[in-house]
Write an enzyme that holds these catalytic residues in place. Structure first.
Site, PDB file in Angstrom:
ATOM      1  N   SER A 292       8.325 -85.747  13.610  1.00  0.00           N
ATOM      2  CA  SER A 292       8.329 -85.565  12.161  1.00  0.00           C
ATOM      3  C   SER A 292       8.504 -86.930  11.504  1.00  0.00           C
ATOM      4  O   SER A 292       9.149 -87.814  12.075  1.00  0.00           O
ATOM      5  CB  SER A 292       9.497 -84.626  11.814  1.00  0.00           C
ATOM      6  OG  SER A 292      10.052 -84.967  10.581  1.00  0.00           O
TER       7      SER A 292
ATOM      8  N   LEU B 200      16.350 -75.007  -0.699  1.00  0.00           N
ATOM      9  CA  LEU B 200      14.965 -74.800  -1.142  1.00  0.00           C
ATOM     10  C   LEU B 200      14.064 -74.361   0.015  1.00  0.00           C
ATOM     11  O   LEU B 200      12.843 -74.515  -0.037  1.00  0.00           O
ATOM     12  CB  LEU B 200      14.419 -76.084  -1.801  1.00  0.00           C
ATOM     13  CG  LEU B 200      15.227 -76.570  -3.009  1.00  0.00           C
ATOM     14  CD1 LEU B 200      14.651 -77.868  -3.559  1.00  0.00           C
ATOM     15  CD2 LEU B 200      15.254 -75.508  -4.109  1.00  0.00           C
ATOM     16  N   SER B 201      14.676 -73.845   1.072  1.00  0.00           N
ATOM     17  CA  SER B 201      13.928 -73.238   2.180  1.00  0.00           C
ATOM     18  C   SER B 201      13.052 -74.193   2.961  1.00  0.00           C
ATOM     19  O   SER B 201      11.902 -73.874   3.280  1.00  0.00           O
ATOM     20  CB  SER B 201      13.012 -72.144   1.648  1.00  0.00           C
ATOM     21  OG  SER B 201      13.685 -70.980   1.558  1.00  0.00           O
TER      22      SER B 201
ATOM     23  N   TYR C 189      27.221 -67.617   6.458  1.00  0.00           N
ATOM     24  CA  TYR C 189      26.110 -66.721   6.094  1.00  0.00           C
ATOM     25  C   TYR C 189      26.178 -65.452   6.944  1.00  0.00           C
ATOM     26  O   TYR C 189      26.153 -64.332   6.430  1.00  0.00           O
ATOM     27  CB  TYR C 189      24.777 -67.449   6.319  1.00  0.00           C
ATOM     28  CG  TYR C 189      23.567 -66.653   5.899  1.00  0.00           C
ATOM     29  CD1 TYR C 189      23.029 -66.791   4.624  1.00  0.00           C
ATOM     30  CD2 TYR C 189      22.970 -65.747   6.768  1.00  0.00           C
ATOM     31  CE1 TYR C 189      21.923 -66.061   4.234  1.00  0.00           C
ATOM     32  CE2 TYR C 189      21.873 -65.001   6.385  1.00  0.00           C
ATOM     33  CZ  TYR C 189      21.347 -65.166   5.120  1.00  0.00           C
ATOM     34  OH  TYR C 189      20.258 -64.425   4.743  1.00  0.00           O
TER      35      TYR C 189
ATOM     36  N   ASP D 204      12.696 -65.950   2.116  1.00  0.00           N
ATOM     37  CA  ASP D 204      12.146 -67.304   2.145  1.00  0.00           C
ATOM     38  C   ASP D 204      10.776 -67.325   2.806  1.00  0.00           C
ATOM     39  O   ASP D 204       9.846 -67.976   2.339  1.00  0.00           O
ATOM     40  CB  ASP D 204      13.083 -68.242   2.921  1.00  0.00           C
ATOM     41  CG  ASP D 204      14.484 -68.248   2.339  1.00  0.00           C
ATOM     42  OD1 ASP D 204      14.662 -67.745   1.214  1.00  0.00           O
ATOM     43  OD2 ASP D 204      15.398 -68.750   3.012  1.00  0.00           O
TER      44      ASP D 204
ATOM     45  N   GLY E  21      18.604 -79.029   3.184  1.00  0.00           N
ATOM     46  CA  GLY E  21      20.002 -78.754   2.817  1.00  0.00           C
ATOM     47  C   GLY E  21      20.214 -78.537   1.327  1.00  0.00           C
ATOM     48  O   GLY E  21      21.344 -78.479   0.860  1.00  0.00           O
TER      49      GLY E  21
ATOM     50  N   THR F  51      20.578 -60.486  -1.372  1.00  0.00           N
ATOM     51  CA  THR F  51      20.151 -59.088  -1.481  1.00  0.00           C
ATOM     52  C   THR F  51      19.085 -58.765  -0.442  1.00  0.00           C
ATOM     53  O   THR F  51      18.894 -57.600  -0.100  1.00  0.00           O
ATOM     54  CB  THR F  51      19.570 -58.796  -2.880  1.00  0.00           C
ATOM     55  OG1 THR F  51      18.675 -59.873  -3.205  1.00  0.00           O
ATOM     56  CG2 THR F  51      20.640 -58.702  -3.932  1.00  0.00           C
TER      57      THR F  51
ATOM     58  N   GLU G 217      20.294 -62.993  -5.007  1.00  0.00           N
ATOM     59  CA  GLU G 217      20.834 -63.783  -3.887  1.00  0.00           C
ATOM     60  C   GLU G 217      21.610 -62.890  -2.939  1.00  0.00           C
ATOM     61  O   GLU G 217      22.431 -62.076  -3.365  1.00  0.00           O
ATOM     62  CB  GLU G 217      21.732 -64.879  -4.464  1.00  0.00           C
ATOM     63  CG  GLU G 217      21.546 -66.215  -3.813  1.00  0.00           C
ATOM     64  CD  GLU G 217      20.152 -66.800  -4.021  1.00  0.00           C
ATOM     65  OE1 GLU G 217      19.313 -66.676  -3.100  1.00  0.00           O
ATOM     66  OE2 GLU G 217      19.912 -67.383  -5.084  1.00  0.00           O
TER      67      GLU G 217
ATOM     68  N   SER H 105      13.452 -74.861   5.975  1.00  0.00           N
ATOM     69  CA  SER H 105      13.197 -74.288   7.308  1.00  0.00           C
ATOM     70  C   SER H 105      12.092 -73.232   7.264  1.00  0.00           C
ATOM     71  O   SER H 105      11.214 -73.220   8.130  1.00  0.00           O
ATOM     72  CB  SER H 105      14.467 -73.717   7.940  1.00  0.00           C
ATOM     73  OG  SER H 105      15.345 -73.234   6.989  1.00  0.00           O
TER      74      SER H 105
END
Ligand code: GLA
Length: 388
Positions: free
Chosen positions: A72, A129-130, A222, A176, A126, A40, A38, A132
């Site tokens: 969507s 789990l990626s 981040y 991701d 959110g 990294t 994580e 985006s």
């Protein structure tokens, strides 16, 4: 008898209902859970993500009136935009992930006409789990069909990452997008972008435990963590000029360089340096079917994220602790960017159902948060789908 409506059908039905015609292309891409490694990736390090059987579908077709439009199933009000030229939409608009990918295609010399797109997904947002990256990768795959472009896995992942930097304002690494485009379980070297595929044996299950706490305001924190790592590299360079990234730093170098840095920067760097070593150790232990060692490394990773990188929350620590001590669990840790989201746990398949139920029950009782569990399996990367 008709079964539940598939995501392909949902994306196509929404496309027809909104844009009154047939989509010209359809593609899907998976979310991912990161087993270990994580924060990294943007330090040129190693990661071990698994693309999962939760996917995002994008249906697409050229526009008829020169305006682009995005819709969507989870946000049914269409977003309309005078694009091209491709530019960022105001605020936190979800459609920026789609427009951002189109902008990257255009930057690479592809002629991208105004287009309409519809999105359907069973990936929670959110939860770390990626969702985006899955949206970017599925957009890139559908757009590749639409404009007959052909990019390699690494080109696609890199252009999706750039879309996120420029249109969503998150200076994310490459994990991701590589995971979503390439699929399966991989050990990825984020410097060379080469990876090895790993088979997850049947007797092991991946259980994702969603804390029910969405990742709020995470972009700022981040980017701040990323800045602290860069500061560490800058300081270490004065003594070790060959240092390009924290990937090049050993514990010994870091301990020597410590006196020049703040305690915070030191701890951020220590997380990254030790986490890189853990990913390599976990890949080796995995290859030897030594899941106890993998579990121990997951635990150490969690402690390092909690104490050195400071991206956990008390509820997530509790969830990881409940999971780690439940029967059949090898190890558990916070997964993804942090500040909310989910815990990933590695569990004996025979124990997985009872594990999921019991851990969630105990977590809910102790926190009154709506935790949920999800058993996932590795899944294919980005792919073309048949319109349904
Ligand atoms: C997010 C980013 C990734 C990675 C992880 C943390 O998911 O998109 O690039 O940095 O956080 O490991």
């Amino acid at each position: 008898m008709s079964g539940p409506i598939s995501l392909a059908e949902q994306a196509c039905a929404l496309f027809r209902a909104t844009w009154r015609r047939e989509p010209a292309s359809l593609a899907s891409s998976p979310g991912r859970v990161n087993l270990i490694g994580e924060h990294t990736d943007y330090n040129d390090g190693f990661v071990f993500p698994v693309a999962i059987n939760r996917r995002t579908f994008v249906a697409m077709g050229a526009s008829r009136d020169g305006r682009s439009g995005f819709v969507s199933t989870s946000r049914p009000d269409p977003v309309l935009a005078d694009c091209p030229p491709w530019r960022r939409m105001e605020g936190d608009c979800w459609a920026n992930y789609v427009a951002g990918v189109a902008a990257q295609f255009a930057d690479r010399g592809e002629r991208v006409p105004a287009f309409c797109a519809s999105v359907a997904s069973d990936l929670p947002t959110g939860a770390g789990l990626s969702s985006s990256a899955a949206l970017e990768a599925a957009t890139a795959a559908a757009l590749s069909q639409l404009v007959a472009a052909s990019f390699s896995i690494t080109e696609l992942a890199t252009l999706c990452q750039k879309a996120e930097h420029e249109f969503a304002g998150v200076r994310c690494g490459i994990m991701d997008q590589m995971s979503s485009v390439a699929g399966g379980a991989i050990v990825l070297d984020c410097r060379t972008l080469t990876f090895e595929r790993v088979q997850i044996p049947r007797e092991l299950s991946l259980v994702i435990l969603d804390s029910g706490i969405p990742r709020g305001l995470s972009a700022t924190r981040y980017n701040e963590r990323r800045g602290q790592c860069e500061e560490g590299v800058r300081l270490l360079k004065t003594r070790y000029p060959g240092t390009e990234a924290l990937r090049d730093v050993t514990t010994e170098m870091l301990n020597i360089g410590r006196k020049n840095m703040s305690e915070t920067v030191f701890r951020r760097c220590r997380h990254v340096v030790t986490e890189n070593a853990r990913v390599c150790a976990a890949a080796k232990a995995f290859a030897e079917n030594d899941f106890r060692t993998v579990g121990k490394l997951l635990h150490e990773s969690h402690v390092s994220m909690r104490d050195d990188y400071e991206i956990s929350l008390p509820e997530i620590d509790l969830l990881a602790e409940i999971a780690s001590s439940a029967p059949g669990c090898y190890g558990a840790r916070l997964t993804g960017a942090g500040f909310g989201g989910a815990v990933v746990s590695l569990v004996d398949t025979c124990a997985a159902d009872a594990f999921a139920e019991e851990v969630v029950e105990e977590y809910r009782a102790k926190t009154s948060k709506a935790g949920t569990a999800m058993r996932v399996v590795p899944d294919e990367g980005s792919r073309k789908e048949e319109p349904a």
